[in-house]
Design a protein around this motif. Structure first.
Motif, PDB file in Angstrom:
ATOM      1  N   TYR A  10      -5.833  -7.336  -4.550  1.00  0.00           N
ATOM      2  CA  TYR A  10      -4.687  -7.447  -3.649  1.00  0.00           C
ATOM      3  C   TYR A  10      -5.010  -6.802  -2.301  1.00  0.00           C
ATOM      4  N   VAL A  11      -5.626  -5.614  -2.349  1.00  0.00           N
ATOM      5  CA  VAL A  11      -5.920  -4.865  -1.123  1.00  0.00           C
ATOM      6  C   VAL A  11      -7.057  -5.497  -0.326  1.00  0.00           C
ATOM      7  N   ILE A  12      -8.126  -5.935  -1.005  1.00  0.00           N
ATOM      8  CA  ILE A  12      -9.300  -6.414  -0.258  1.00  0.00           C
ATOM      9  C   ILE A  12      -9.321  -7.924  -0.025  1.00  0.00           C
ATOM     10  N   VAL A  13      -8.433  -8.680  -0.692  1.00  0.00           N
ATOM     11  CA  VAL A  13      -8.420 -10.132  -0.488  1.00  0.00           C
ATOM     12  C   VAL A  13      -7.068 -10.611   0.048  1.00  0.00           C
ATOM     13  N   VAL A  14      -6.001 -10.338  -0.670  1.00  0.00           N
ATOM     14  CA  VAL A  14      -4.697 -10.892  -0.303  1.00  0.00           C
ATOM     15  C   VAL A  14      -4.214 -10.354   1.044  1.00  0.00           C
ATOM     16  N   ILE A  15      -4.228  -9.045   1.214  1.00  0.00           N
ATOM     17  CA  ILE A  15      -3.719  -8.454   2.459  1.00  0.00           C
ATOM     18  C   ILE A  15      -4.509  -8.941   3.678  1.00  0.00           C
ATOM     19  N   PRO A  16      -5.852  -8.927   3.654  1.00  0.00           N
ATOM     20  CA  PRO A  16      -6.573  -9.453   4.824  1.00  0.00           C
ATOM     21  C   PRO A  16      -6.301 -10.944   5.090  1.00  0.00           C
ATOM     22  N   LYS A  27       3.320 -15.146   6.445  1.00  0.00           N
ATOM     23  CA  LYS A  27       2.684 -13.974   5.836  1.00  0.00           C
ATOM     24  C   LYS A  27       3.644 -13.136   4.998  1.00  0.00           C
ATOM     25  N   LEU A  28       4.849 -12.893   5.471  1.00  0.00           N
ATOM     26  CA  LEU A  28       5.770 -12.078   4.684  1.00  0.00           C
ATOM     27  C   LEU A  28       6.224 -12.799   3.420  1.00  0.00           C
ATOM     28  N   THR A  34       3.432 -13.075  -3.837  1.00  0.00           N
ATOM     29  CA  THR A  34       2.323 -12.493  -4.602  1.00  0.00           C
ATOM     30  C   THR A  34       2.731 -11.140  -5.192  1.00  0.00           C
ATOM     31  N   ALA A  35       3.497 -10.358  -4.461  1.00  0.00           N
ATOM     32  CA  ALA A  35       3.953  -9.057  -4.978  1.00  0.00           C
ATOM     33  C   ALA A  35       4.872  -9.250  -6.183  1.00  0.00           C
ATOM     34  N   THR A  36       5.753 -10.217  -6.108  1.00  0.00           N
ATOM     35  CA  THR A  36       6.665 -10.475  -7.222  1.00  0.00           C
ATOM     36  C   THR A  36       5.891 -10.930  -8.458  1.00  0.00           C
ATOM     37  N   GLN A  37       4.905 -11.784  -8.273  1.00  0.00           N
ATOM     38  CA  GLN A  37       4.097 -12.250  -9.404  1.00  0.00           C
ATOM     39  C   GLN A  37       3.301 -11.098 -10.012  1.00  0.00           C
ATOM     40  N   PHE A  38       2.688 -10.277  -9.175  1.00  0.00           N
ATOM     41  CA  PHE A  38       1.911  -9.145  -9.676  1.00  0.00           C
ATOM     42  C   PHE A  38       2.827  -8.141 -10.381  1.00  0.00           C
ATOM     43  N   ARG A  39       4.034  -7.975  -9.874  1.00  0.00           N
ATOM     44  CA  ARG A  39       5.000  -7.067 -10.501  1.00  0.00           C
ATOM     45  C   ARG A  39       5.326  -7.523 -11.912  1.00  0.00           C
TER      46      ARG A  39
END
Length: 151
Positions: A10-16, A27-28, A34-39
């Motif tokens: 999430y930090v090294i791929v999704v955010i960039p 973007k938002l 993606t945050a909801t799915q990961f949650r």
């Protein structure tokens, strides 16, 4: 490792990727989806952590009356106490991140730029904090499984 790997991905791929100027308008929304799915996946993983950790302690005989005091006062016992404490902090921090700061960030994105920025920064902090705690828990788990204690 799914948890830690997912957070690192999430930090090294999704955010960039979502910071790409071509995705400015989406973007938002991408971050929210993606945050909801990961949650959703994260809380299943928390249950697996609790069940597997408890199962391993039972399987190794650490909950037998004769060994409870011995375990919890040994160096490895201190490692387990450290892991359990860090897991509790991680769980509470994740709840706060996932159900308070994260949703409020998206609530204020169009209505209040000051609150939006405050919650965005807070969510970012808790996301990084959770990653740091997760990696620490993983390292302690690896060390404990090898019989090594930092205490």
């Amino acid at each position: 490792m799914i948890w830690v790997g997912g957070m690192i991905f999430y930090v090294i791929v999704v955010i960039p990727v979502i910071r790409n100027p071509e995705l400015k308008d989406q973007k938002l929304r991408l971050l929210q989806l993606t945050a909801t799915q990961f949650r959703k996946i994260s809380y299943y993983i928390f249950v697996v952590f609790i069940l597997s950790g408890t199962g391993l302690l039972i399987q190794k005989g650490y909950f037998e009356p004769s060994s409870i005091k011995e375990l919890w006062t040994s160096n490895i016992g201190f490692m387990f106490i450290g892991k359990i404490t860090l897991f509790s902090i991680l769980f509470l921090s994740s709840l706060y991140h996932d159900f308070v700061t994260g949703p409020k960030t998206f609530t204020y994105q169009f209505t209040d730029t000051v609150r939006f920025e405050r919650y965005r920064k807070t969510s970012s902090f808790f996301g990084r904090f959770n990653l740091l705690i997760s990696v620490t828990i993983a390292v302690l788990g690896i060390l404990a499984s090898r019989g090594f204690s930092i205490f």
